[in-house]
Write a protein that holds these residues in place. Structure first.
Motif, PDB file in Angstrom:
ATOM      1  N   ARG A  67     -14.643   7.025 -11.098  1.00  0.00           N
ATOM      2  CA  ARG A  67     -14.360   7.712  -9.831  1.00  0.00           C
ATOM      3  C   ARG A  67     -15.241   8.944  -9.643  1.00  0.00           C
ATOM      4  O   ARG A  67     -15.528   9.347  -8.511  1.00  0.00           O
ATOM      5  CB  ARG A  67     -12.879   8.089  -9.768  1.00  0.00           C
ATOM      6  CG  ARG A  67     -11.968   6.880  -9.563  1.00  0.00           C
ATOM      7  CD  ARG A  67     -10.534   7.290  -9.300  1.00  0.00           C
ATOM      8  NE  ARG A  67      -9.928   7.915 -10.460  1.00  0.00           N
ATOM      9  CZ  ARG A  67      -9.118   8.966 -10.411  1.00  0.00           C
ATOM     10  NH1 ARG A  67      -8.850   9.547  -9.258  1.00  0.00           N
ATOM     11  NH2 ARG A  67      -8.594   9.451 -11.523  1.00  0.00           N
TER      12      ARG A  67
ATOM     13  N   SER B   3     -10.431  -1.141  -8.929  1.00  0.00           N
ATOM     14  CA  SER B   3      -9.512  -1.654  -7.912  1.00  0.00           C
ATOM     15  C   SER B   3      -8.206  -2.075  -8.559  1.00  0.00           C
ATOM     16  O   SER B   3      -8.161  -2.468  -9.726  1.00  0.00           O
ATOM     17  CB  SER B   3     -10.130  -2.838  -7.161  1.00  0.00           C
ATOM     18  OG  SER B   3     -10.399  -3.910  -8.034  1.00  0.00           O
TER      19      SER B   3
ATOM     20  N   GLN C 149      -3.734   3.816  -1.359  1.00  0.00           N
ATOM     21  CA  GLN C 149      -4.023   3.062  -2.583  1.00  0.00           C
ATOM     22  C   GLN C 149      -3.107   1.847  -2.651  1.00  0.00           C
ATOM     23  O   GLN C 149      -1.888   1.998  -2.560  1.00  0.00           O
ATOM     24  CB  GLN C 149      -3.783   3.952  -3.802  1.00  0.00           C
ATOM     25  CG  GLN C 149      -3.849   3.233  -5.141  1.00  0.00           C
ATOM     26  CD  GLN C 149      -5.265   2.875  -5.526  1.00  0.00           C
ATOM     27  OE1 GLN C 149      -6.179   3.667  -5.358  1.00  0.00           O
ATOM     28  NE2 GLN C 149      -5.460   1.668  -6.031  1.00  0.00           N
TER      29      GLN C 149
ATOM     30  N   ARG D 124      -4.897  -4.504  -8.865  1.00  0.00           N
ATOM     31  CA  ARG D 124      -4.565  -5.921  -8.650  1.00  0.00           C
ATOM     32  C   ARG D 124      -3.073  -6.134  -8.829  1.00  0.00           C
ATOM     33  O   ARG D 124      -2.397  -5.380  -9.498  1.00  0.00           O
ATOM     34  CB  ARG D 124      -5.359  -6.807  -9.624  1.00  0.00           C
ATOM     35  CG  ARG D 124      -6.868  -6.725  -9.419  1.00  0.00           C
ATOM     36  CD  ARG D 124      -7.249  -7.189  -8.022  1.00  0.00           C
ATOM     37  NE  ARG D 124      -8.631  -6.932  -7.730  1.00  0.00           N
ATOM     38  CZ  ARG D 124      -9.602  -7.871  -7.798  1.00  0.00           C
ATOM     39  NH1 ARG D 124      -9.288  -9.095  -8.159  1.00  0.00           N
ATOM     40  NH2 ARG D 124     -10.838  -7.564  -7.500  1.00  0.00           N
TER      41      ARG D 124
ATOM     42  N   GLU E 239     -17.576  -8.165 -13.105  1.00  0.00           N
ATOM     43  CA  GLU E 239     -16.224  -7.679 -12.857  1.00  0.00           C
ATOM     44  C   GLU E 239     -15.389  -7.841 -14.118  1.00  0.00           C
ATOM     45  O   GLU E 239     -15.384  -8.902 -14.747  1.00  0.00           O
ATOM     46  CB  GLU E 239     -15.589  -8.434 -11.693  1.00  0.00           C
ATOM     47  CG  GLU E 239     -14.318  -7.778 -11.187  1.00  0.00           C
ATOM     48  CD  GLU E 239     -13.949  -8.231  -9.786  1.00  0.00           C
ATOM     49  OE1 GLU E 239     -12.738  -8.238  -9.484  1.00  0.00           O
ATOM     50  OE2 GLU E 239     -14.852  -8.578  -8.993  1.00  0.00           O
TER      51      GLU E 239
ATOM     52  N   ARG F   1     -15.402  -2.991 -11.381  1.00  0.00           N
ATOM     53  CA  ARG F   1     -16.529  -3.706 -10.781  1.00  0.00           C
ATOM     54  C   ARG F   1     -17.812  -2.916 -11.008  1.00  0.00           C
ATOM     55  O   ARG F   1     -17.905  -1.743 -10.626  1.00  0.00           O
ATOM     56  CB  ARG F   1     -16.287  -3.905  -9.288  1.00  0.00           C
ATOM     57  CG  ARG F   1     -17.427  -4.600  -8.532  1.00  0.00           C
ATOM     58  CD  ARG F   1     -17.104  -4.621  -7.044  1.00  0.00           C
ATOM     59  NE  ARG F   1     -18.241  -5.026  -6.238  1.00  0.00           N
ATOM     60  CZ  ARG F   1     -18.495  -6.284  -5.857  1.00  0.00           C
ATOM     61  NH1 ARG F   1     -17.656  -7.246  -6.219  1.00  0.00           N
ATOM     62  NH2 ARG F   1     -19.559  -6.566  -5.120  1.00  0.00           N
TER      63      ARG F   1
ATOM     64  N   THR G 222       0.849  -1.186   0.000  1.00  0.00           N
ATOM     65  CA  THR G 222       0.000   0.000   0.000  1.00  0.00           C
ATOM     66  C   THR G 222       0.884   1.236   0.000  1.00  0.00           C
ATOM     67  O   THR G 222       1.859   1.320   0.751  1.00  0.00           O
ATOM     68  CB  THR G 222      -0.912   0.008   1.242  1.00  0.00           C
ATOM     69  OG1 THR G 222      -1.647  -1.206   1.276  1.00  0.00           O
ATOM     70  CG2 THR G 222      -1.871   1.188   1.192  1.00  0.00           C
TER      71      THR G 222
ATOM     72  N   SER H  22     -16.806   0.791  -9.512  1.00  0.00           N
ATOM     73  CA  SER H  22     -15.571   1.072  -8.790  1.00  0.00           C
ATOM     74  C   SER H  22     -14.390   0.449  -9.523  1.00  0.00           C
ATOM     75  O   SER H  22     -14.549  -0.493 -10.301  1.00  0.00           O
ATOM     76  CB  SER H  22     -15.631   0.545  -7.356  1.00  0.00           C
ATOM     77  OG  SER H  22     -15.848  -0.863  -7.347  1.00  0.00           O
TER      78      SER H  22
ATOM     79  N   PRO I 240      -5.774  -3.718 -13.653  1.00  0.00           N
ATOM     80  CA  PRO I 240      -6.825  -3.233 -12.744  1.00  0.00           C
ATOM     81  C   PRO I 240      -8.170  -3.891 -13.058  1.00  0.00           C
ATOM     82  O   PRO I 240      -8.380  -4.397 -14.168  1.00  0.00           O
ATOM     83  CB  PRO I 240      -6.865  -1.734 -13.032  1.00  0.00           C
ATOM     84  CG  PRO I 240      -6.385  -1.615 -14.443  1.00  0.00           C
ATOM     85  CD  PRO I 240      -5.350  -2.689 -14.603  1.00  0.00           C
TER      86      PRO I 240
END
Length: 650
Positions: free
Chosen positions: A542, A648, A26, A650, A522, A513, A21, A646, A510
């Motif tokens: 966002r 995320s 993030q 990976r 997803e 979702r 992180t 959203s 990334p």
């Protein structure tokens, strides 16, 4: 001891989480590539300018992602330096290079050179098969068939054959050769690619009752029948009811066909015997399938055929039309019952409910009003929808234009003129998009109408309604060429450049979702192939733009399209555009693409593929693939919405 081990485990996990992180909270991506910040910004400038010379400079870059991106951009650019291009393609000899070349007109000498390279026995240039997907003709098929499975990249030669068969008529002997090769192969992808041309187009499908048709049926039944869902679906399209009958027997009825694309294809080709009782029972079973797309397709199939039965009509009315809460199933059943001359007065209240629940089907409800109600009632409904705005107003003005051109509507000229005035003065982009015919009609729009139209145009310009002003201005120029003066700047959205630091922070894998009204989908995104698109999707997500946006277009066994958060009529998007970013990855089932109305017109609308659609390859942006929730994609209906979106790392 157990407590100590547990505590140590928690500390270890916390340290790992901290390492993964960054200081902003993030998570750090596991997979990254520095070219996103080191090279892509410069490459992006060449992409948006479609500068061949600049793009050519990136073809020798050491990173294959950079070279591929440059080739993809060249495929959507223009140059008269085709000899230089061909030389570079031969030197690179990659799928991306041959794909780019396939979008250019190459002279006969150049094509002959490619032919000679492909025919080399060592298969060094077998990747050149990609060129023939768009440039090949019937004369190239024997050469392409020489590249047999299991040769590496032979499936691309098969894809080229499939593409040629979809657009060029061939003789029966060649058809037989292709089909023999398809069913001799043990490679499902090679077989699928060969069969695709017969599936996509009816141009070369065997005639009913022909020997070739029977031979194909026999080959299928003796080889892969029931073991390859995609081949089974192709056979239903190619052979029709005979193939459907065999699959229904294998599965024990349509309700046990759980593969939705296959079930939809069978519903397009319902095999009937001619015995009314057994045929009604079979149709009832189709109408009892768990997936509404299969039900809607069954109703569409019934609409196209002359089959009629009082028992079936009663069943559809009482078991489908009355209880369903699916707007598409409702309107399709209503259209079928209308064909059967069934009294529908008892459904008036349900119809109003379904209309409100299914705004993206407004055009079909208006057609029902036009044919079932009086002109006055129909025109009142048009006014209601014009005033509602968005997709309803677009469909209303489109329907009104059709009413004027296809009917003896002179008696309603004054009312139609009034409705046109309401639509124009609303300054709705949606409403005016359907008015081209009426605004250019000299009976509807007289010389005296120029002043008020020009006044609305001036007001739109002064208020910054650029898109509306341009549309109205184009109509004024066409209808009043001697009186109109352009007062708006040409409307064209600017390109949005990616936030490269943010894109790099997302990593190369990334996930996007989407929580929809039918469940979670997803998507794994591909920023190396589509950096403009992924950056745009990330920014819009966002910002919350997609939350509440509808899936406004569902084409069974093709796509589910959504993301119009702007106009909400299927034609909206952000206040910028992004360039087309093709790739060599094919539009397989589960691929996610960005909607387009032409090269470099992309915005924010996206689509999920129900099935493989290779005719999109190289022309459209594929920016990701569904990794979870394809069952949800199969359930999505017109009007379903994204509830939350959203991104995320990976």
């Amino acid at each position: 001891m157990n407590i100590l081990h547990s505590s140590l485990g928690i500390v270890s996990f916390s340290i790992i989480l901290l390492l993964l992180t960054n200081c902003s909270g993030q998570p750090e991506p596991i997979y990254t590539n520095p070219v996103i910040v080191d090279v892509y910004p410069g490459l992006a400038e060449a992409v948006v300018s479609r500068d061949f010379d600049q793009l050519h400079g990136y073809l020798s870059h050491e990173d294959e992602n950079v070279r591929a991106a440059a080739w993809h951009a060249i495929g959507k650019s223009e140059t008269d330096q085709t000899e230089r291009l061909l030389t570079a393609v031969i030197r690179e000899n990659s799928i991306a290079a041959w794909q780019a070349l396939s979008f250019y007109e190459i002279d006969a000498e150049g094509v002959e050179q490619v032919d000679e390279l492909l025919q080399r026995e060592d298969n060094t240039y077998i990747k050149a098969c990609e060129f023939y997907r768009r440039q090949g003709d019937a004369d190239h098929i024997p050469m392409l068939l020489q590249k047999k499975d299991p040769s590496e990249h032979a499936h691309r030669c098969a894809a080229a054959i499939g593409a040629i068969v979809s657009r060029v008529e061939i003789n029966d002997e060649m058809k037989r050769d292709i089909l023999n090769r398809a069913f001799e192969s043990e490679n499902p992808e090679y077989r699928r690619n060969l069969l695709y041309g017969f599936y996509r187009s009816g141009l070369n499908r065997p005639e009913p009752e022909s020997e070739l048709r029977q031979a194909i049926l026999d080959d299928w039944l003796e080889t892969v029948f029931g073991s390859e869902k995609e081949t089974d679906r192709y056979m239903v399209r190619i052979l029709g009811e005979k193939a459907a009958e065999n699959l229904l027997e294998l599965h024990g009825g349509i309700r046990r066909v759980n593969d939705i694309p296959l079930a939809v294809e069978i519903a397009r080709n319902i095999p009937l015997t001619g015995d009314e009782h057994s045929d009604v029972d079979r149709i009832k079973s189709f109408l009892s399938h768990s997936n509404p797309h299969v039900i809607a397709q069954t109703l569409e199939t019934l609409k196209q055929h002359a089959f009629s039965s009082d028992e079936l009509n009663d069943f559809i009315y009482s078991e489908i039309t009355v209880p369903t809460r699916n707007p598409e199933v409702f309107i399709t059943s209503l259209e079928y019952l209308q064909q059967q001359n069934i009294n529908l007065s008892g459904l008036a209240e349900k119809q109003l409910f379904a209309e409100k629940a299914g705004p993206y089907l407004t055009h079909r409800y208006l057609e029902f009003y036009r044919t079932e109600k009086s002109p006055d009632e129909y025109l009142r409904k048009i006014e209601e929808h014009i005033k509602a705005g968005e997709i309803r107003s677009l469909h209303a003005t489109q329907s009104l234009s059709q009413f004027w051109t296809e009917n003896d509507a002179d008696a309603h000229r004054a009312e139609i003129h009034r409705l046109v005035r309401i639509a124009v003065e609303s300054q709705s982009r949606s409403a005016i998009s359907g008015l081209n015919t009426l605004l250019n009609d000299e009976v509807i729009i007289e010389e005296t109408d120029f002043e008020w139209l020009d006044g609305v145009y001036t007001d739109a310009v002064e208020n910054g309604y650029d898109e509306f002003a341009e549309q109205l201005g184009q109509n004024l120029e066409s209808r009043f060429p001697d009186r109109y003066t352009q007062r708006h700047d040409a409307f064209q959205k600017e390109f949005r450049m990616p936030d490269w630091d943010r894109l790099h922070a997302l990593g190369t894998r990334p996930h996007w979702r989407l929580e929809t009204s039918r469940g979670v989908v997803e998507v794994r995104l591909d920023p190396l192939t589509a950096p403009f698109t992924v950056s745009s999707i990330d920014s819009l997500t966002r910002a919350g733009a997609y939350e509440g946006a509808a899936f406004h277009r569902v084409v069974r066994n093709f796509v589910v399209q959504g993301g119009d958060f702007d106009r909400r009529d299927g034609f909206g998007g952000p206040d910028y555009r992004i360039p087309t970013e093709p790739s060599t990855r094919s539009f397989e089932r589960g691929s996610v693409g960005i909607a387009s109305s032409g090269t470099d017109t992309e915005g924010g609308q996206f689509y999920f593929m129900h099935i493989w659609a290779p005719h999109l390859d190289g022309s459209y942006t594929r920016f990701g693939e569904v990794v979870r929730g394809m069952d949800v994609v199969d359930k999505l209906r017109i009007g379903d919405r994204v509830e939350r979106a959203s991104i995320s790392v990976r």
